[in-house]
Design an enzyme around this catalytic site. Structure first.
Site, PDB file in Angstrom:
ATOM      1  N   GLY A  35      29.243  -1.957  43.290  1.00 18.37           N
ATOM      2  CA  GLY A  35      30.156  -2.676  42.408  1.00 18.37           C
ATOM      3  C   GLY A  35      31.516  -2.012  42.333  1.00 18.37           C
TER       4      GLY A  35
ATOM      5  N   SER B  75      23.895   1.591  29.452  1.00 20.30           N
ATOM      6  CA  SER B  75      24.587   1.079  28.283  1.00 20.30           C
ATOM      7  C   SER B  75      23.881   1.581  27.032  1.00 20.30           C
ATOM      8  CB  SER B  75      24.577  -0.453  28.288  1.00 20.30           C
ATOM      9  OG  SER B  75      25.117  -0.963  27.082  1.00 20.30           O
TER      10      SER B  75
ATOM     11  N   TYR C  27      20.366  -8.565  29.133  1.00 18.63           N
ATOM     12  CA  TYR C  27      21.193  -7.418  29.524  1.00 18.63           C
ATOM     13  C   TYR C  27      20.654  -6.131  28.901  1.00 18.63           C
ATOM     14  CZ  TYR C  27      25.207  -4.232  29.503  1.00 18.63           C
ATOM     15  OH  TYR C  27      26.018  -3.136  29.638  1.00 18.63           O
TER      16      TYR C  27
END
Length: 263
Positions: A8, A138, A161
């Site tokens: 990414g 995260s 997520y």
């Protein structure tokens, strides 16, 4: 200097980190999903250092395995893997999406792809100690429902997520135990809250931080001398969701992961 694969890398945090690493003299292997964007990035990186591009769609696990094979063949000196690519919760109210392999899309890209890529590249990383694996996670973590890991019931994008990032943290701790004494360190971090990225803006969230705020934690784990099996909030040691440390939860998650990857 290190040889670093960043997934990414064509936007957001990955792009920023790629430039920081190139400027510091590292060889950057920049992964992107789009051929043209990846080529443009590599051209920009090469103006400042050494870089090479690799294209793959991480939602397709066959392409993840092909990516690993191409990297291993082209750059057997690989000693840092940064699993950075990811999908956010999506636009508010958006529905459940599946990958080409039939997996819930956020689980596929944020968890299954890093697991497969890491496994496939472990022989190379083991051959180049001290090696480092950095999983970009995260602080938003929610335990996976192991009876419904693909979130087929009551789907919510943000929940999907959070569950994928919980799984990534739990996997990191399991892998760290497996790799103890191997010369390969693996850590997971929350780089910064609500960075100014397309992923955050797509969720309808006003950014709180820049990608520059999130980069130091990634760079410290990729190029410093961290321990292994840690969770970081930026550059500071922190604690992941308590359930991510639970041995039985991690064993069950590993079993479910094997089942998903066998499909």
């Amino acid at each position: 200097m290190s040889t670093v694969l960043i997934t990414g890398a064509t936007s957001g945090l990955g792009r920023y980190v790629a430039f920081e690493l190139v400027r510091a003299g590292h060889l950057v292997l920049a992964h992107g999903r789009d051929q043209a964007r990846t080529e443009r990035l590599v051209e920009e990186l090469r103006a400042q250092g050494e870089a090479e591009g690799f294209v793959a769609d991480l939602s397709r696990l066959a392409e993840v395995r092909e990516l690993a094979a191409r990297v291993a063949a082209a750059r057997p000196g690989l000693d840092v893997l940064i699993n950075n690519a990811g999908l956010g919760g999506g636009p508010p109210g958006s529905g459940r999406e599946t990958s080409a392999d039939g997996h819930e899309l956020r689980l596929a890209v944020n968890y299954l792809a890093p697991v497969v890529l890491t496994r496939e590249l472990l022989p190379v990383l083991r051959a180049n100690p001290p090696a480092r694996i950095v999983n970009v996670g995260s602080a938003a973590q929610e335990p996976v429902d192991l009876a419904d890991p693909e979130l087929t019931r009551g789907y919510d994008g943000l929940s999907a997520y959070c569950r994928s990032k919980f799984a990534l943290a739990a996997y990191t701790f399991t892998l760290a135990e497996e790799l103890a004494g191997s010369g390969v360190a693996v850590n997971v971090l929350h780089p910064a809250t609500h960075m100014d990225t397309a992923m955050v803006r797509e969720c309808g969230i006003s950014p709180w931080n820049s990608v520059a705020d999130g980069a130091p934690g990634v760079l410290a784990l990729a190029t410093g001398e961290p321990g292994s099996g840690g969770y970081y909030d930026g550059t500071r040691p922190a604690r992941a969701h308590p359930a991510a440390y639970d041995g039985e939860t991690r064993r069950r998650l590993a079993a479910v992961t094997e089942q998903l990857l066998a499909l």
